[in-house]
Design a protein around this motif. Structure first.
Motif: not given
Ligand code: CA
Length: 222
Positions: A43-49, A51-54, A62-69
């Motif tokens: 459910x977190x935001x794309x900048x966080x996701x 970072x996690x992917x990298x 990786x997906x942010x906002x519960x699948x929205x991005x």
């Protein structure tokens, strides 16, 4: 044989206070090196996701906002901010909720904390505007219809041409229910909410990141 693992972040690869588990990271790296795709959906935001992917070195999207991005080679939004913005502004004026800090980076949804006793009212207003709400255990989310972790699951299934039986999902809370489809392999940490435990194929004896390590290192036996 499991070819893709879709993991929740908060409370699953992190502890309750959101500190990431070193054991989970090590297990993720090992399993990915063995050829299994590992994706995160939060459910977190794309900048966080992003970072996690990298920083975790994940090959899969990786997906942010519960699948929205989605972030893979580029950032892709699958839903609009129009309806969530209109409903969020209205509810903010009515003082039945407060926004959360990470809304600054949201593209398709809002995170919020409901005022005491206003959960149902907020959900009914969202519903009448064609939106949905879900509680991740860390905050509530105001989402477009069809915007959920199940959407991310379908996207990855199609992208990698997989059968549901080749996918393992793991999460601990209500916003994970949509990816807990009947046909996929479903694992939960012991700290998971009861409804998820009731439909899980595998309930870990440990919590959070330790449970992720336990599941990933025993993938061939599940
Ligand atoms: Ca969670």
């Amino acid at each position: 044989m499991i070819k893709l693992v879709l993991l929740d972040v908060d409370g699953t690869i992190t502890d309750r206070d959101r500190k990431i588990s070193v054991r989970a990271i090590e297990a993720i790296r090992k399993v990915q090196d063995d050829g299994v795709k590992i994706s995160l959906v939060s459910g977190n935001v794309i900048p966080v996701m992003y970072g996690l992917k990298i920083f975790l070195g994940l090959d899969a999207p990786v997906f942010a906002e519960n699948g929205g991005v989605k972030y893979h080679e580029s950032i892709e939004s699958f839903f609009s901010m129009d309806k969530p913005s209109a409903v969020f502004e209205r509810l903010l004026k009515e003082a039945v909720l407060e926004g959360i800090l990470s809304n600054k980076w949201r593209e398709t949804s809002y995170g919020y904390v409901p005022a005491k006793g206003e959960e149902e009212y907020i959900s009914s207003i969202a519903g009448s505007a064609g939106l949905t709400t879900v509680d991740s255990g860390y905050s509530w989310h105001l989402l477009n219809k069809g915007q959920n972790k199940g959407f991310a699951l379908e996207h990855l299934k199609q992208m990698y041409s997989l059968e549901y039986s080749e996918i393992l999902v793991m999460g601990d809370s209500f916003n994970d229910v949509s990816m807990f489809r009947k046909e996929v392999v479903k694992a939960v940490p012991d700290n998971a909410e009861r409804p998820l435990k009731e439909i899980a194929d595998y309930i870990s004896t440990s919590d959070n990141g330790d449970s992720v390590a336990e599941v990933l290192l025993n993938l061939s036996k599940l």
